[in-house]
Design a protein around this motif. Sequence first.
Motif, PDB file in Angstrom:
ATOM      1  N   VAL A 106       0.809  -1.230   0.000  1.00  0.00           N
ATOM      2  CA  VAL A 106       0.000   0.000   0.000  1.00  0.00           C
ATOM      3  C   VAL A 106       0.839   1.276   0.000  1.00  0.00           C
ATOM      4  CG1 VAL A 106      -1.932  -1.137   1.149  1.00  0.00           C
ATOM      5  CG2 VAL A 106      -0.263   0.119   2.519  1.00  0.00           C
ATOM      6  N   LYS A 118      -1.664  -5.083  10.156  1.00  0.00           N
ATOM      7  CA  LYS A 118      -0.596  -4.655  11.068  1.00  0.00           C
ATOM      8  C   LYS A 118      -1.031  -4.774  12.530  1.00  0.00           C
ATOM      9  CE  LYS A 118       2.155  -1.562   8.258  1.00  0.00           C
ATOM     10  NZ  LYS A 118       2.862  -0.283   8.241  1.00  0.00           N
ATOM     11  N   ASP A 119      -2.270  -4.392  12.815  1.00  0.00           N
ATOM     12  CA  ASP A 119      -2.742  -4.471  14.205  1.00  0.00           C
ATOM     13  C   ASP A 119      -2.794  -5.927  14.680  1.00  0.00           C
ATOM     14  OD1 ASP A 119      -2.959  -1.768  14.184  1.00  0.00           O
ATOM     15  OD2 ASP A 119      -5.152  -1.682  14.155  1.00  0.00           O
TER      16      ASP A 119
HETATM   17  N1  LIG Z   1      -0.960   1.830   5.504  1.00  0.00           N
HETATM   18  C1  LIG Z   1      -1.629   1.853   6.659  1.00  0.00           C
HETATM   19  N2  LIG Z   1      -2.969   1.943   6.648  1.00  0.00           N
HETATM   20  C2  LIG Z   1      -3.673   1.972   7.806  1.00  0.00           C
HETATM   21  N3  LIG Z   1      -3.119   1.952   9.042  1.00  0.00           N
HETATM   22  C3  LIG Z   1      -1.784   1.851   9.121  1.00  0.00           C
HETATM   23  C4  LIG Z   1      -0.963   1.807   7.938  1.00  0.00           C
HETATM   24  N4  LIG Z   1       0.334   1.724   8.341  1.00  0.00           N
HETATM   25  C5  LIG Z   1       0.317   1.716   9.674  1.00  0.00           C
HETATM   26  N5  LIG Z   1      -0.947   1.795  10.162  1.00  0.00           N
HETATM   27  C6  LIG Z   1      -1.344   1.822  11.586  1.00  0.00           C
HETATM   28  O1  LIG Z   1      -0.263   2.312  12.336  1.00  0.00           O
HETATM   29  C7  LIG Z   1       0.182   1.324  13.278  1.00  0.00           C
HETATM   30  C8  LIG Z   1       1.680   1.376  13.388  1.00  0.00           C
HETATM   31  O2  LIG Z   1       2.225   1.010  12.139  1.00  0.00           O
HETATM   32  P1  LIG Z   1       3.771   0.754  11.937  1.00  0.00           P
HETATM   33  O3  LIG Z   1       4.005   0.328  10.547  1.00  0.00           O
HETATM   34  O4  LIG Z   1       4.536   1.919  12.439  1.00  0.00           O
HETATM   35  O5  LIG Z   1       4.008  -0.457  12.909  1.00  0.00           O
HETATM   36  P2  LIG Z   1       5.016  -0.442  14.121  1.00  0.00           P
HETATM   37  O6  LIG Z   1       4.673   0.636  15.070  1.00  0.00           O
HETATM   38  O7  LIG Z   1       6.379  -0.494  13.556  1.00  0.00           O
HETATM   39  O8  LIG Z   1       4.579  -1.796  14.790  1.00  0.00           O
HETATM   40  P3  LIG Z   1       5.470  -2.625  15.784  1.00  0.00           P
HETATM   41  O9  LIG Z   1       5.675  -1.742  16.979  1.00  0.00           O
HETATM   42  O10 LIG Z   1       4.631  -3.834  16.045  1.00  0.00           O
HETATM   43  O11 LIG Z   1       6.735  -2.955  15.033  1.00  0.00           O
HETATM   44  C9  LIG Z   1      -0.363  -0.008  12.766  1.00  0.00           C
HETATM   45  O12 LIG Z   1      -0.560  -0.938  13.819  1.00  0.00           O
HETATM   46  C10 LIG Z   1      -1.676   0.430  12.119  1.00  0.00           C
HETATM   47  O13 LIG Z   1      -2.707   0.560  13.100  1.00  0.00           O
END
Ligand SMILES: Nc1ncnc2c1ncn2[C@@H]1O[C@H](COP(=O)(O)OP(=O)(O)OP(=O)(O)O)[C@@H](O)[C@H]1O
Length: 153
Positions: A106, A118-119
């Motif tokens: 995406v 991701k969640d």
């Molecule tokens: N393309 C997207 N579309 C919708 N929501 C998103 C998208 N990218 C991230 N998110 C939201 O933001 C949150 C954090 O995303 P991110 O990619 O930063 O993961 P992260 O914080 O690195 O996760 P972790 O701590 O598990 O490694 C996700 O859990 C999701 O809720």
Amino acid sequence: MSELPSQPPKRPSTKVVPLKPTRDLAWQVAPTLWTSFKYAWMGISYAFQTQRNFKVHVFVGAIAIGSGVFLHLSVVELAVIGLTIGAVLAMELLNTAIESVVDLTVKQSYHELAKIAKDCAAAAVLVSSIAALLVAGFLLLPKLFLFVELALH
Ligand SMILES: Nc1ncnc2c1ncn2[C@@H]1O[C@H](COP(=O)(O)OP(=O)(O)OP(=O)(O)O)[C@@H](O)[C@H]1O
């Protein structure tokens, strides 16, 4: 005159494609077992360098195993703690893989399905971490209390 109920639209017929032993779509396939291990190690190394949570889990896992050895846990108890730590680290690696695939798909746009993916991946890490903490607590705390009690008397 009563009308016949409208038929649901027919699905397009799916052609069964026989599985091929080669992976034509892969950009590169590891030629040897050793190369496969090397790529797997690169994955671990990437997660360790880029994922703060992975580092925390490695650190906490090492403390749990170290404490278990120090408190003379049985081999089976140490193996159970080791299994739970391994499960958490494996979940963290899968979480990193899913995050990368979602970002690749995406890019920087918002998508509800990307959020769900991701969640849920993050939730898998959380669930396994809570289970690992409970297991370590059940096995380590009684021995720790005993150790403190003996040390005080
Ligand atoms: N393309 C997207 N579309 C919708 N929501 C998103 C998208 N990218 C991230 N998110 C939201 O933001 C949150 C954090 O995303 P991110 O990619 O930063 O993961 P992260 O914080 O690195 O996760 P972790 O701590 O598990 O490694 C996700 O859990 C999701 O809720």
